[in-house]
Design a protein around this motif. Structure first.
Motif, mmCIF file in Angstrom:
data_model
loop_
_atom_site.group_PDB
_atom_site.id
_atom_site.type_symbol
_atom_site.label_atom_id
_atom_site.label_comp_id
_atom_site.label_asym_id
_atom_site.label_seq_id
_atom_site.Cartn_x
_atom_site.Cartn_y
_atom_site.Cartn_z
ATOM 1 N N SER A 1 30.139 58.879 50.211
ATOM 2 C CA SER A 1 30.103 57.929 49.094
ATOM 3 C C SER A 1 28.920 58.272 48.188
ATOM 4 O O SER A 1 27.793 58.428 48.661
ATOM 5 C CB SER A 1 29.957 56.498 49.616
ATOM 6 O OG SER A 1 29.957 55.580 48.538
ATOM 7 N N GLU A 2 29.217 58.423 46.899
ATOM 8 C CA GLU A 2 28.172 58.739 45.920
ATOM 9 C C GLU A 2 28.317 57.819 44.714
ATOM 10 O O GLU A 2 29.433 57.435 44.349
ATOM 11 C CB GLU A 2 28.278 60.194 45.444
ATOM 12 C CG GLU A 2 28.262 61.232 46.543
ATOM 13 C CD GLU A 2 26.917 61.386 47.236
ATOM 14 O OE1 GLU A 2 25.940 60.749 46.789
ATOM 15 O OE2 GLU A 2 26.855 62.140 48.223
ATOM 16 N N HIS A 3 27.208 57.465 44.104
ATOM 17 C CA HIS A 3 27.258 56.641 42.892
ATOM 18 C C HIS A 3 26.073 56.970 41.996
ATOM 19 O O HIS A 3 25.059 57.492 42.448
ATOM 20 C CB HIS A 3 27.268 55.146 43.237
ATOM 21 C CG HIS A 3 26.025 54.694 43.941
ATOM 22 N ND1 HIS A 3 25.916 54.662 45.315
ATOM 23 C CD2 HIS A 3 24.829 54.257 43.464
ATOM 24 C CE1 HIS A 3 24.726 54.225 45.655
ATOM 25 N NE2 HIS A 3 24.039 53.979 44.546
ATOM 26 N N TRP A 4 26.236 56.632 40.716
ATOM 27 C CA TRP A 4 25.174 56.849 39.725
ATOM 28 C C TRP A 4 25.396 55.823 38.622
ATOM 29 O O TRP A 4 26.318 55.929 37.833
ATOM 30 C CB TRP A 4 25.250 58.271 39.175
ATOM 31 C CG TRP A 4 24.013 58.716 38.445
ATOM 32 C CD1 TRP A 4 22.871 58.018 38.241
ATOM 33 C CD2 TRP A 4 23.813 59.997 37.825
ATOM 34 N NE1 TRP A 4 21.962 58.773 37.547
ATOM 35 C CE2 TRP A 4 22.510 59.989 37.278
ATOM 36 C CE3 TRP A 4 24.602 61.147 37.687
ATOM 37 C CZ2 TRP A 4 21.979 61.091 36.592
ATOM 38 C CZ3 TRP A 4 24.077 62.227 37.003
ATOM 39 C CH2 TRP A 4 22.783 62.218 36.465
ATOM 40 N N TYR A 5 24.551 54.797 38.593
ATOM 41 C CA TYR A 5 24.746 53.670 37.680
ATOM 42 C C TYR A 5 23.764 53.719 36.508
ATOM 43 O O TYR A 5 22.699 54.344 36.584
ATOM 44 C CB TYR A 5 24.562 52.338 38.413
ATOM 45 C CG TYR A 5 25.513 52.111 39.559
ATOM 46 C CD1 TYR A 5 26.891 52.108 39.350
ATOM 47 C CD2 TYR A 5 25.047 51.875 40.850
ATOM 48 C CE1 TYR A 5 27.778 51.886 40.394
ATOM 49 C CE2 TYR A 5 25.925 51.650 41.906
ATOM 50 C CZ TYR A 5 27.289 51.661 41.668
ATOM 51 O OH TYR A 5 28.152 51.445 42.706
ATOM 52 N N ASP A 6 24.133 52.984 35.436
ATOM 53 C CA ASP A 6 23.233 52.697 34.308
ATOM 54 C C ASP A 6 22.562 53.950 33.748
ATOM 55 O O ASP A 6 21.340 54.047 33.666
ATOM 56 C CB ASP A 6 22.163 51.678 34.733
ATOM 57 C CG ASP A 6 22.779 50.379 35.204
ATOM 58 O OD1 ASP A 6 23.822 49.988 34.654
ATOM 59 O OD2 ASP A 6 22.228 49.759 36.129
ATOM 60 N N VAL A 7 23.387 54.926 33.360
ATOM 61 C CA VAL A 7 22.875 56.159 32.768
ATOM 62 C C VAL A 7 23.053 56.054 31.257
ATOM 63 O O VAL A 7 24.041 56.527 30.698
ATOM 64 C CB VAL A 7 23.610 57.387 33.341
ATOM 65 C CG1 VAL A 7 22.972 58.674 32.830
ATOM 66 C CG2 VAL A 7 23.592 57.353 34.858
ATOM 67 N N PHE A 8 22.135 55.391 30.595
ATOM 68 C CA PHE A 8 22.235 55.131 29.154
ATOM 69 C C PHE A 8 22.043 56.437 28.372
ATOM 70 O O PHE A 8 21.179 57.238 28.690
ATOM 71 C CB PHE A 8 21.171 54.114 28.746
ATOM 72 C CG PHE A 8 21.249 53.728 27.299
ATOM 73 C CD1 PHE A 8 22.146 52.762 26.883
ATOM 74 C CD2 PHE A 8 20.445 54.342 26.360
ATOM 75 C CE1 PHE A 8 22.226 52.399 25.543
ATOM 76 C CE2 PHE A 8 20.516 53.996 25.021
ATOM 77 C CZ PHE A 8 21.415 53.026 24.624
ATOM 78 N N PRO A 9 22.852 56.693 27.306
ATOM 79 C CA PRO A 9 23.943 55.855 26.794
ATOM 80 C C PRO A 9 25.313 56.234 27.359
ATOM 81 O O PRO A 9 26.316 55.640 27.002
ATOM 82 C CB PRO A 9 23.899 56.140 25.295
ATOM 83 C CG PRO A 9 23.529 57.599 25.229
ATOM 84 C CD PRO A 9 22.577 57.831 26.383
#
Length: 303
Positions: A33-41
């Protein structure tokens, strides 16, 4: 089944939650399981938030209620049952399922009680427009005889989300667009795969030259068949005539060009082979029910 004790779990918004039996997690093995959140923009536009690889065994079910993301679920082995908008699909190895944003989806075990799957969750403000533009808005299931290339794309996302390397954000977002565009092209190819060769050849000629006003004799000659046979094939497999099919290709393409907002109606008419913008507008309104100018307003773009 619904009599089993369930819990409600908040997801990415206060309007989204999951329902499942209390013992649900006992039936699931998380492989990666991998995730990467809130990478603006980039996460505001188009972004792969989550990747997972799981195995599920035994009898279980799960309701994903009003989930805000597009979830692409690839079956590597085993079987799974999905229900979305009243449509039930029984998935097998090589099947790809689209769980669309805002829908409620029931997922449950199939008779074999085993599944090994990959999942990719995609977010972003461009997602809805992209799915509509690429004719994937109502796509729920795609069947791949050879899913090696698709699996490789999933594995690539796993690495990108796992490493979270600074400077790779633009590439990750671009890979997401490439995946969706590749699926749209694969859908078109799969839809042609089981058609008779003369019909497939005619459709591809039309798609390649939308500005050309093909006649039936011309299409028939290019497809090495007779006019009568070509007409019969269009009626039998597509329930339409060659001329009407060409017009539908042009009109769907016109809708996409209008959504982009960077061409005038005159330019669109010329690009699609209409003799003038008035004739184009008349044809467009007859096909869609609204004038091009009204359609453009609905899309929020301006000429």
């Amino acid at each position: 089944m619904d009599g089993i004790e369930t819990i409600e779990k908040a997801e990415t918004s206060r309007h989204s939650y999951d329902r499942f039996p209390k013992n649900y997690l006992k039936h699931m093995k998380n492989i990666r399981s991998e995730h990467w959140y809130d990478v603006f923009p980039f996460s505001l536009a188009l972004w792969p938030q989550n990747y997972s690889e799981t195995e599920r065994m035994g009898s279980w079910w799960r309701d994903r209620c009003n989930y805000p993301l597009l979830t692409l679920e690839l079956i590597l082995d085993g079987e799974l049952v999905y229900e979305q908008e009243g449509i039930v699909h029984h998935l097998h190895q090589g099947d790809l399922y689209f769980s669309h944003p805002g829908n409620t989806i029931r997922i449950k075990n199939a008779p074999c009680k085993y599944v090994h799957q990959l999942q990719l969750c995609i977010a972003g403000s461009l997602l809805k427009l992209l799915l509509e533009t690429l004719d994937l808005k109502k796509t729920y299931l795609m069947k791949f005889r050879d899913f090696t290339a698709l699996e490789e794309r999933y594995r690539e996302f796993a690495e990108l989300l796992g490493k979270k390397e600074p400077g790779s954000e633009a590439l990750t977002s671009a890979k997401t667009y490439e995946l969706i565009a590749w699926l749209a092209e694969s859908k078109r190819e799969l839809s042609l795969a089981d058609l008779p060769p003369p019909l497939t050849h005619s459709i591809r000629n039309m798609q390649a030259e939308l500005s050309h006003n093909f006649s039936i004799p011309e299409l028939a000659a290019m497809s090495n068949t007779s006019k009568a046979t070509l007409n019969r094939l269009f009626r039998k497999y597509l329930n339409t005539s060659p001329q009407a099919y060409l017009n539908s290709l042009r009109m769907e393409n016109a809708k996409n060009l209008i959504r982009r907002g960077n061409l005038s109606f005159k330019e669109i008419a010329e690009q699609l082979g209409f003799r003038n913008s008035l004739y184009f507008s008349t044809s467009f309104k007859k096909y869609t029910g609204v004038a091009p100018s009204e359609f453009r307003k609905e899309c929020g773009t301006s000429e």
